[in-house]
Design an enzyme around this catalytic site. Structure first.
Site, PDB file in Angstrom:
ATOM      1  CG  HIS A  52      -4.033   0.116   5.934  1.00 52.43           C
ATOM      2  ND1 HIS A  52      -5.523  -0.137   5.584  1.00 52.43           N
ATOM      3  CD2 HIS A  52      -4.159  -1.149   5.176  1.00 52.43           C
ATOM      4  CE1 HIS A  52      -6.006  -1.144   5.517  1.00 52.43           C
ATOM      5  NE2 HIS A  52      -5.262  -2.151   4.829  1.00 52.43           N
ATOM      6  CG  HIS A  78      -9.186  -2.925   2.770  1.00 48.33           C
ATOM      7  ND1 HIS A  78      -8.491  -3.718   1.772  1.00 48.33           N
ATOM      8  CD2 HIS A  78      -8.212  -3.659   3.432  1.00 48.33           C
ATOM      9  CE1 HIS A  78      -7.551  -3.680   1.258  1.00 48.33           C
ATOM     10  NE2 HIS A  78      -6.857  -3.755   3.122  1.00 48.33           N
ATOM     11  CG  HIS A 109      -6.876  -5.259   7.446  1.00 47.83           C
ATOM     12  ND1 HIS A 109      -5.990  -6.593   7.418  1.00 47.83           N
ATOM     13  CD2 HIS A 109      -6.415  -4.256   6.617  1.00 47.83           C
ATOM     14  CE1 HIS A 109      -5.483  -6.359   6.053  1.00 47.83           C
ATOM     15  NE2 HIS A 109      -6.281  -4.742   5.880  1.00 47.83           N
ATOM     16  CD  GLU A 148     -12.794   9.386  23.351  1.00 46.72           C
ATOM     17  OE1 GLU A 148     -13.318   8.280  22.915  1.00 46.72           O
ATOM     18  OE2 GLU A 148     -11.768   9.689  23.245  1.00 46.72           O
ATOM     19  CD  GLU A 198      -2.958  -0.820   0.237  1.00 47.32           C
ATOM     20  OE1 GLU A 198      -2.925  -0.104  -0.621  1.00 47.32           O
ATOM     21  OE2 GLU A 198      -3.607  -2.497   0.280  1.00 47.32           O
TER      22      GLU A 198
HETATM   23  O1  2HA Z   1      -0.550  -5.379   3.774  1.00 43.03           O
HETATM   24  O2  2HA Z   1      -3.045  -4.211   4.571  1.00 43.03           O
HETATM   25  O3  2HA Z   1      -3.968  -3.355   2.530  1.00 43.03           O
HETATM   26  C1  2HA Z   1      -1.854  -5.824   3.429  1.00 43.03           C
HETATM   27  C2  2HA Z   1      -2.985  -4.507   4.046  1.00 43.03           C
HETATM   28  C3  2HA Z   1      -3.275  -4.754   2.279  1.00 43.03           C
HETATM   29 ZN    ZN Z   2      -5.153  -3.865   4.305  1.00 47.35          ZN
END
Ligand code: 2HA
Ligand code: ZN
Length: 272
Positions: free
Chosen positions: A140, A211, A142, A170, A116
């Site tokens: 990023h 995602h 999950h 908050e 990413e």
């Molecule tokens: O690194 O999260 O979006 C793996 C991921 C791809």
């Molecule tokens: Zn991801």
């Protein structure tokens, strides 16, 4: 001195471990990047090797020319960073055109920055511009509950913003500009990077449907704290929906009162 001993590297590693403990980073899920400050680059100079080959980023980020990024590796597990930083994270330098990068430390044995990296760098590029260089961090994750919500709420920024704001007082103070939403897209490429960075002009937090979530911040603590706050709010919403839905909530006028006392400006489009 080793790179792993520098304060910003230790802080980065601690956040990767905390994020793993949160349950946001199964297997190689998620990635993290930090735009290194000039004074930190100065400390690095003796410790890095700038002779490696250039690799195309896949997107163009001219305002990040010659910048250095600390970043997690492609295919690497967030939980392993603390055990072996040099194998799982690295420092990438952007070239003078903002089109290529080279790895100057870490990511040993031919490892590469996260898949990413285009989304991280385009978001860094936008954030650097709109914050006058203050914003340095992209995370990023999950995030389980935010992902769950993308299966039941309309994929609309207004709905996500309002629902997440309502679940914890908050929230409007922590993310007053709201939440951006990207519909499902193939991850890892230039197209999702462009969509994400477009929303980063307005928002500090952007949801990728089915995602995960991108959060940005001036510091690692702020980016992590933003992710944590939004994800906790999503967890509360999942519980509320599981208990049959809201019976009462925070109203638009409540939000206006909060904005006044906490000195934040909340866009009227989310208060209608
Ligand atoms: O690194 O999260 O979006 C793996 C991921 C791809
Ligand atoms: Zn991801």
């Amino acid at each position: 001195m080793k790179v792993e001993e520098l304060k910003f590297v230790k802080d980065f590693v601690r956040i990767t471990h905390d994020a793993w403990l949160k349950g946001w980073h199964e297997r190689n899920g998620g990635n993290f990047s930090y735009r290194i400050k000039d004074e930190e680059v100065a400390e690095l100079k003796e410790l890095i090797n700038e002779t490696s080959e250039c690799t195309p980023i896949g997107v163009s980020v001219p305002n990040l020319a010659n910048e250095y990024f600390l970043v997690t590796g492609s295919g690497k597990y967030m939980r392993n960073v603390i055990l072996d930083p040099e194998a799982n994270i690295g420092i990438a330098k952007i070239d003078e055109k903002g089109k290529n990068y080279k790895v100057v430390w870490g990511l040993i044995n031919g490892a590469r920055p996260t898949s990413e990296f285009p989304s991280h760098l385009m978001s860094h590029s936008v954030k650097k511009e709109v914050t006058n260089g203050k914003n340095r961090v992209i995370l990023h994750s999950h995030t389980t509950n935010i992902i769950a919500l993308t299966f039941v709420l309309p994929l609309d920024s207004k709905v996500f913003t309002r629902e997440l704001w309502e679940m914890a007082t908050e929230c409007p103070v922590v993310f007053p500009s709201g939440v951006g939403v990207v519909p499902w897209m193939v991850p890892g490429g230039a197209a999702i990077a462009k969509e994400t960075s477009k929303l980063m002009k307005e928002f500090d937090i952007v949801v990728w449907a089915h995602h995960g979530t991108f959060a940005s911040g001036e510091t690692m603590d702020l980016a992590f704290g933003l992710m944590d706050t939004a994800e906790k709010s999503a967890e509360i919403l999942v519980k509320v929906l599981s208990m049959g839905g809201k019976k009462q909530t925070i109203t638009s006028d409540n939000f206006r009162d909060l904005a006044k006392d906490f000195n934040v400006s909340l866009p009227e489009k989310f208060l209608g």
